[in-house]
Design an enzyme around this catalytic site. Structure first.
Site, PDB file in Angstrom:
ATOM      1  CB  SER A  21      -0.889   0.011   1.238  1.00  0.00           C
ATOM      2  OG  SER A  21      -1.640   1.208   1.278  1.00  0.00           O
ATOM      3  CG  ASN A  69       6.475   7.520   3.621  1.00  0.00           C
ATOM      4  OD1 ASN A  69       5.345   8.004   3.745  1.00  0.00           O
ATOM      5  ND2 ASN A  69       6.745   6.268   3.962  1.00  0.00           N
ATOM      6  CG  ASN A 101      -3.914   0.577   3.391  1.00  0.00           C
ATOM      7  OD1 ASN A 101      -3.979   1.707   3.865  1.00  0.00           O
ATOM      8  ND2 ASN A 101      -3.199  -0.382   3.940  1.00  0.00           N
ATOM      9  CB  CYS A 132      -5.066   6.058  11.615  1.00  0.00           C
ATOM     10  SG  CYS A 132      -4.844   5.522   9.947  1.00  0.00           S
ATOM     11  CB  ILE A 192       5.721  -4.247  10.358  1.00  0.00           C
ATOM     12  CG1 ILE A 192       7.011  -4.331   9.632  1.00  0.00           C
ATOM     13  CG2 ILE A 192       5.638  -5.178  11.522  1.00  0.00           C
ATOM     14  CD1 ILE A 192       8.147  -3.700  10.223  1.00  0.00           C
ATOM     15  CG  ASN A 193       2.306   1.004   8.213  1.00  0.00           C
ATOM     16  OD1 ASN A 193       3.055   1.654   7.484  1.00  0.00           O
ATOM     17  ND2 ASN A 193       1.000   1.128   8.175  1.00  0.00           N
ATOM     18  CB  THR A 194       6.894   3.054   7.888  1.00  0.00           C
ATOM     19  OG1 THR A 194       5.775   3.829   8.300  1.00  0.00           O
ATOM     20  CG2 THR A 194       6.826   2.819   6.392  1.00  0.00           C
TER      21      THR A 194
HETATM   22  C1  FMN Z   1       5.680   6.399   0.086  1.00  0.00           C
HETATM   23  C2  FMN Z   1       5.008   5.378   0.956  1.00  0.00           C
HETATM   24  C3  FMN Z   1       3.619   5.452   1.176  1.00  0.00           C
HETATM   25  C4  FMN Z   1       2.976   4.521   1.990  1.00  0.00           C
HETATM   26  N1  FMN Z   1       1.617   4.605   2.171  1.00  0.00           N
HETATM   27  C5  FMN Z   1       0.980   3.664   2.921  1.00  0.00           C
HETATM   28  C6  FMN Z   1      -0.446   3.668   3.084  1.00  0.00           C
HETATM   29  O1  FMN Z   1      -1.158   4.502   2.517  1.00  0.00           O
HETATM   30  N2  FMN Z   1      -1.031   2.713   3.876  1.00  0.00           N
HETATM   31  C7  FMN Z   1      -0.277   1.745   4.500  1.00  0.00           C
HETATM   32  O2  FMN Z   1      -0.842   0.890   5.190  1.00  0.00           O
HETATM   33  N3  FMN Z   1       1.064   1.697   4.344  1.00  0.00           N
HETATM   34  C8  FMN Z   1       1.704   2.624   3.577  1.00  0.00           C
HETATM   35  N4  FMN Z   1       3.082   2.561   3.420  1.00  0.00           N
HETATM   36  C9  FMN Z   1       3.849   1.486   4.086  1.00  0.00           C
HETATM   37  C10 FMN Z   1       4.134   0.323   3.124  1.00  0.00           C
HETATM   38  O3  FMN Z   1       2.955  -0.265   2.644  1.00  0.00           O
HETATM   39  C11 FMN Z   1       5.024  -0.746   3.799  1.00  0.00           C
HETATM   40  O4  FMN Z   1       4.352  -1.257   4.926  1.00  0.00           O
HETATM   41  C12 FMN Z   1       6.366  -0.183   4.254  1.00  0.00           C
HETATM   42  O5  FMN Z   1       6.859   0.729   3.307  1.00  0.00           O
HETATM   43  C13 FMN Z   1       7.411  -1.280   4.491  1.00  0.00           C
HETATM   44  O6  FMN Z   1       7.670  -2.016   3.309  1.00  0.00           O
HETATM   45  P1  FMN Z   1       8.921  -1.710   2.317  1.00  0.00           P
HETATM   46  O7  FMN Z   1      10.137  -1.665   3.175  1.00  0.00           O
HETATM   47  O8  FMN Z   1       8.913  -2.832   1.333  1.00  0.00           O
HETATM   48  O9  FMN Z   1       8.637  -0.392   1.689  1.00  0.00           O
HETATM   49  C14 FMN Z   1       3.745   3.489   2.606  1.00  0.00           C
HETATM   50  C15 FMN Z   1       5.120   3.415   2.369  1.00  0.00           C
HETATM   51  C16 FMN Z   1       5.761   4.325   1.555  1.00  0.00           C
HETATM   52  C17 FMN Z   1       7.243   4.206   1.326  1.00  0.00           C
END
Ligand code: FMN
Ligand code: FAD
Lengths: 315, 279
Positions: A21, A69, A101, A132, A192-194
């Site tokens: 996402s 980000n 999402n 959130c 996981i998320n970030t």
């Molecule tokens: C630019 C950007 C936008 C993102 N937007 C969302 C989002 O809208 N909803 C969400 O659940 N995660 C969002 N994420 C998190 C990613 O889906 C993912 O969980 C996170 O980047 C870790 O994976 P990766 O290391 O492969 O990027 C975002 C990540 C990035 C880098």
């Protein structure tokens, strides 16, 4: 059925790799660059009830092995998503699965998105982004077990489609949060998320990111993602989608061995859109070379019982 | 600081800077040549015929090193297409800014880079009026490409190019060769060309339209002139980018009517009146 296909959430998945996402828009943007319909699927950008403008720039910056980000969940909102984005997904994706999402600032807002989408076509289920703020409780849904449980229970009442809860790493014991989701009726977890982070411009003495802080993603977070996935997997029986820093088949397989049935690729897509294709191919090769029957046989099979030894020659 | 915001009037409806765009391509491309052409500034040539053929002046590429590389630049960096040869070599003007650009400066012939492009909107001439192109620093890049392309199509182009110091000036003879025309140079230290800011060279007597690429203060000065004199102005803007194709929503710039626009897909070239300015 190929060696990488699986049955999960009531349907067949042709491959284990999804686009994460926020990193693949609403699918269309990558359709000219990679064969989207050959992937396991994709997760849309967050959808909220109302459109969101997002945060001021800079919204992103590089950090060693990754990026920071703070987009601010900019999105077109529920109505425009249904009108402008879903039809494309329905028309163009046949075999790849779509999760939407979902974000909100209250249980009602999340429920409104799910209720507003549930009768539409073009997607399989929901990925609930709980990173959130909960304006009613003053905490984040993902870091407040009680609020999380209430949210998932309410959404369970709104839909029969798969509900996958995307957990935040920002908690002391992710297993406890995983169990809350399971008990409240979730069908799966995304881990996981970030990670929260901040970068400072030392010339300007100001934060690099317009919103001050942001989320760290990319290879830098791989070991944390693998660990949290393993913790969540050992705490529940829910199927898990592993996320965080994946850019190769080996990275993805670490998540699988830790307990993930599917994986998502985010930041690596920016580096090379074809990385998603390469990961799938690499997993197929691993299965073939090691004579494993199929992917599901690998899930959660990391051997942590084998004692660590110090003697030379230990294998 | 007291800042007034200005939109220059007019609406922000889409304007045809964004017509007929080619589908972006992703592929590895070998470096053909790389040489330092001014202080901390390189002219980097890569062999990428398909992308070259599809590119239009003002469009850009994302340049990276693939997923096996985790050093800077890990996330690809945006660069304007700085020129193309009939054989499909693309020229890029690269100035050292941080670790990513320094690495590009150190590339040798035969090294491979991962390209994604062409991306974004393009500059657009107005038939019958000269294009007065104002470049600050490596903002020169898109105009090296634009000048010969527009001239071939019968549009008059005038090129003003400013740098802080003479040591940073890209070889004027090479500029003339690449653009098949003249260039007027301005430097703040007076070591090359005229002494002063490049915007001092603006002459509106032949009823030109303005095009700008460079640091924000230069673009602000151009916008002030354009709004006061009611002259069309197209500017190429910069913002940190992630994907280059609109998915990450990282590279937003303020829109005239409020809200944000993506520099990668709506831009990088905007009509000045589409943007929100602090003038
Ligand atoms: C630019 C950007 C936008 C993102 N937007 C969302 C989002 O809208 N909803 C969400 O659940 N995660 C969002 N994420 C998190 C990613 O889906 C993912 O969980 C996170 O980047 C870790 O994976 P990766 O290391 O492969 O990027 C975002 C990540 C990035 C880098
Ligand atoms: C459409 C467009 C065209 C461009 N064309 C050229 C060109 O032709 N020649 C040239 O020399 N430069 C150009 N730039 C600027 C160039 O992309 C940056 O100088 C470069 O990204 C800086 O990377 P770095 O690793 O050296 O800097 P660092 O400061 O180490 O980078 C840190 C982070 O900031 C981002 N960043 C910093 N400055 C910029 C910037 N100005 N624009 C975008 N991202 C930035 C980087 O991408 C990275 O994420 C262009 C930018 C854009 C948006």
């Amino acid at each position: 059925m190929g060696a990488v296909s699986q049955r999960l959430f009531g349907v067949e998945w042709q491959g284990p790799v999804l686009l994460a996402s926020g990193t693949c828009g609403y699918g269309e943007e990558y359709s000219d660059l990679i064969p989207l319909d050959d992937l396991g699927g994709l997760v849309t950008k967050a959808v909220s009830v109302e459109p969101r403008e997002g945060n001021p720039p800079h919204r992103i910056s590089e950090t060693p092995g990754g990026m920071l980000n703070s987009i601010g969940l900019e999105n077109v909102g529920l109505e425009a998503f249904v009108r402008e984005k879903l039809p494309w997904l329905e028309e163009n994706l046949d075999r790849a699965r779509v999760l939407v999402n979902v974000v909100g600032n209250s249980v009602d807002e999340y429920a409104a998105v799910v209720a507003g989408l549930d009768d539409e076509d073009g997607f399989l289920g929901y990925e609930i982004n709980v990173s959130c703020p909960n304006v009613e409780g003053g905490t984040m849904f993902g870091t407040d077990r009680e609020a999380l449980g209430r949210l998932v229970e309410r959404l369970r009442g709104e839909t029969d489609r798969p509900i996958v809860v995307k957990l935040t790493p920002n908690v002391p014991d992710i297993g406890a949060y995983a169990r809350v989701c399971e008990e409240a009726g979730a069908d799966g977890l995304s881990t996981i998320n970030t990670f929260p982070g901040m970068l400072i411009d030392v010339d300007k003495r100001r934060p690099v990111i317009g919103n001050v802080n942001g989320g760290v993603s990319g290879p830098a977070i791989l070991p944390m993602g693998v660990y949290l996935t393993w913790q969540a997997a050992t705490a529940t029986d829910l199927p898990i989608i592993g996320i965080g820093g994946i850019r190769s088949a080996e990275d993805a397989l670490q998540y699988v061995l830790a307990g993930a049935s599917l994986v998502q690729i985010g930041t690596a897509l920016f580096v090379d859109p074809e990385s998603a294709v390469g990961v799938t191919e690499g997993i197929e090769k691993y299965i073939e070379e090691r004579d494993v029957g199929d992917l599901s046989e690998l899930v959660g099979t990391v051997d942590v019982e084998r004692p660590a030894r110090v003697g030379l020659g230990y294998e | 600081m007291t800042a007034t915001t200005a939109t220059g009037g007019g609406s922000a409806e889409p304007i045809p800077l964004r017509e007929n765009r080619a589908t972006p391509r992703r592929h590895w491309a070998p470096v053909v040549r790389n040489r330092e052409v001014a202080e901390a500034t390189w002219w980097l040539e890569v062999d990428a015929p398909e992308i070259a053929a599809a590119s239009r002046p003002g469009q850009f590429l994302m340049i990276g090193f693939g997923v096996e590389n985790t050093g800077a630049p890990f996330i690809p960096r945006p660069f304007s297409v700085g020129w193309r040869s009939p054989e499909g070599v693309i020229g890029l003007l690269v100035r050292a800014f941080g670790a990513g650009t320094r690495r590009l400066g150190a590339l040798d012939p035969g090294d491979d880079v991962l390209l994604l492009g062409p991306l974004g909107s393009a500059f657009r001439p107005e038939p019958g009026r000269p294009s007065l192109c104002v470049a600050g620093g490596v903002g020169l890049a898109p105009f090296l490409f634009l000048a010969p392309e527009f001239r071939d199509r019968g549009h008059e182009v005038r090129l003003l190019y400013g740098e802080r110091t003479g040591a940073r000036v890209f070889d004027p003879d090479l500029i003339r060769e690449l653009t098949r025309g003249d260039v007027e140079i301005w430097t703040e230290d007076g070591e090359a060309g005229s002494r002063g800011l490049v915007v001092e060279g603006i002459d509106l007597s032949d009823d030109p339209i303005l095009m700008g690429c460079g640091p924000t203060p230069m673009l602000q000065a151009l916008a002030r002139t354009a709004f006061e004199e009611e002259i069309p102005l197209q500017v190429s803007v910069e913002e940190h980018m992630g994907c280059g194709i609109g998915t990450c929503q990282g590279c937003v710039v303020p829109a005239a009517g409020g809200g944000w626009m993506k520099a990668c897909t709506r831009g990088p070239v905007f009509e000045a009146r589409e943007l929100q300015w602090e003038l």
